[in-house]
Motif scaffolding. Structure first.
Motif, PDB file in Angstrom:
ATOM      1  N   TRP A  79       0.833  -1.199   0.000  1.00 17.74           N
ATOM      2  CA  TRP A  79       0.000   0.000   0.000  1.00 17.74           C
ATOM      3  C   TRP A  79       0.874   1.258   0.000  1.00 17.74           C
ATOM      4  CZ3 TRP A  79      -0.395   3.937   3.684  1.00 17.74           C
ATOM      5  CH2 TRP A  79      -1.447   4.847   3.504  1.00 17.74           C
ATOM      6  N   LEU A  80       1.887   1.264   0.848  1.00 16.64           N
ATOM      7  CA  LEU A  80       2.747   2.440   0.989  1.00 16.64           C
ATOM      8  C   LEU A  80       3.593   2.695  -0.255  1.00 16.64           C
ATOM      9  CD1 LEU A  80       3.779   4.701   2.891  1.00 16.64           C
ATOM     10  CD2 LEU A  80       5.523   3.077   3.678  1.00 16.64           C
ATOM     11  N   THR A  81       4.066   1.636  -0.901  1.00 18.12           N
ATOM     12  CA  THR A  81       5.068   1.778  -1.961  1.00 18.12           C
ATOM     13  C   THR A  81       4.567   1.510  -3.375  1.00 18.12           C
ATOM     14  OG1 THR A  81       5.733  -0.531  -1.747  1.00 18.12           O
ATOM     15  CG2 THR A  81       6.923   1.095  -0.387  1.00 18.12           C
ATOM     16  N   GLY A  82       3.464   0.806  -3.498  1.00 17.76           N
ATOM     17  CA  GLY A  82       2.978   0.451  -4.823  1.00 17.76           C
ATOM     18  C   GLY A  82       3.609  -0.797  -5.408  1.00 17.76           C
ATOM     19  N   PHE A 113      12.874   2.798  -1.667  1.00 17.22           N
ATOM     20  CA  PHE A 113      11.907   3.889  -1.776  1.00 17.22           C
ATOM     21  C   PHE A 113      12.075   4.677  -3.070  1.00 17.22           C
ATOM     22  CE2 PHE A 113      11.332   3.072   2.755  1.00 17.22           C
ATOM     23  CZ  PHE A 113       9.948   3.061   2.810  1.00 17.22           C
ATOM     24  N   ARG A 114      13.288   4.845  -3.532  1.00 14.72           N
ATOM     25  CA  ARG A 114      13.521   5.568  -4.793  1.00 14.72           C
ATOM     26  C   ARG A 114      12.834   4.864  -5.955  1.00 14.72           C
ATOM     27  NH1 ARG A 114      19.054   4.930  -5.723  1.00 14.72           N
ATOM     28  NH2 ARG A 114      18.421   3.058  -6.829  1.00 14.72           N
ATOM     29  N   LEU A 140       4.813   3.425  -6.905  1.00 10.96           N
ATOM     30  CA  LEU A 140       3.892   4.532  -6.644  1.00 10.96           C
ATOM     31  C   LEU A 140       3.778   4.746  -5.144  1.00 10.96           C
ATOM     32  CD1 LEU A 140       1.818   6.609  -7.664  1.00 10.96           C
ATOM     33  CD2 LEU A 140       0.085   4.821  -7.460  1.00 10.96           C
ATOM     34  N   LEU A 141       4.469   5.765  -4.639  1.00 11.81           N
ATOM     35  CA  LEU A 141       4.353   6.062  -3.213  1.00 11.81           C
ATOM     36  C   LEU A 141       2.925   6.557  -2.951  1.00 11.81           C
ATOM     37  CD1 LEU A 141       7.799   7.743  -2.524  1.00 11.81           C
ATOM     38  CD2 LEU A 141       7.031   5.467  -1.820  1.00 11.81           C
TER      39      LEU A 141
END
Length: 116
Positions: A38-41, A61-62, A66-67
């Motif tokens: 959910w957080l990162t896609g 994270f980079r 989709l954040l």
């Protein structure tokens, strides 16, 4: 690499701790994965790939597909610091994840964790 040492730490090294924290409180690995996706896609397969290839937190994270736009609704304290006040963007993303896992471990409903 400038910044905190966690940035260069493999996500795969911390992931089992997220799962263990949740499972100690009666939650599941599947719920931890749902929060991360959910957080990162990341898809389930992509998440598994990041763990298998041992990407560091910076790349994790980079390269996130989709954040989550609603992540700014995540508020509260992690390690004595309010997540909404963290100035360093990467550290804030890491602390968002920490906060979501904390909420899961504290028994919060998934709908509330995912800001539905």
């Amino acid at each position: 690499m400038a910044g905190h040492r966690i940035y260069g730490t493999a996500f795969a090294d911390v992931y089992p701790h997220y799962v263990a924290k949740a499972e100690r409180k009666g939650r599941t690995k599947a719920e931890v994965d749902e929060i991360i996706r959910w957080l990162t896609g990341y898809s389930e397969e992509q998440l598994g790939g990041t763990i298998e290839t041992r990407v560091d937190f910076e790349a994790f994270f980079r390269d996130a597909p989709l954040l989550q736009p609603k992540r700014s609704l995540i508020t509260g304290v992690v390690c004595g610091i309010r997540v909404e006040e963290i100035q360093e963007p990467l550290m804030q993303e890491i602390r968002y994840l920490d906060k979501l896992v904390d909420e899961l471990a504290k028994g919060k409903a998934m709908e509330k964790i995912l800001r539905a």
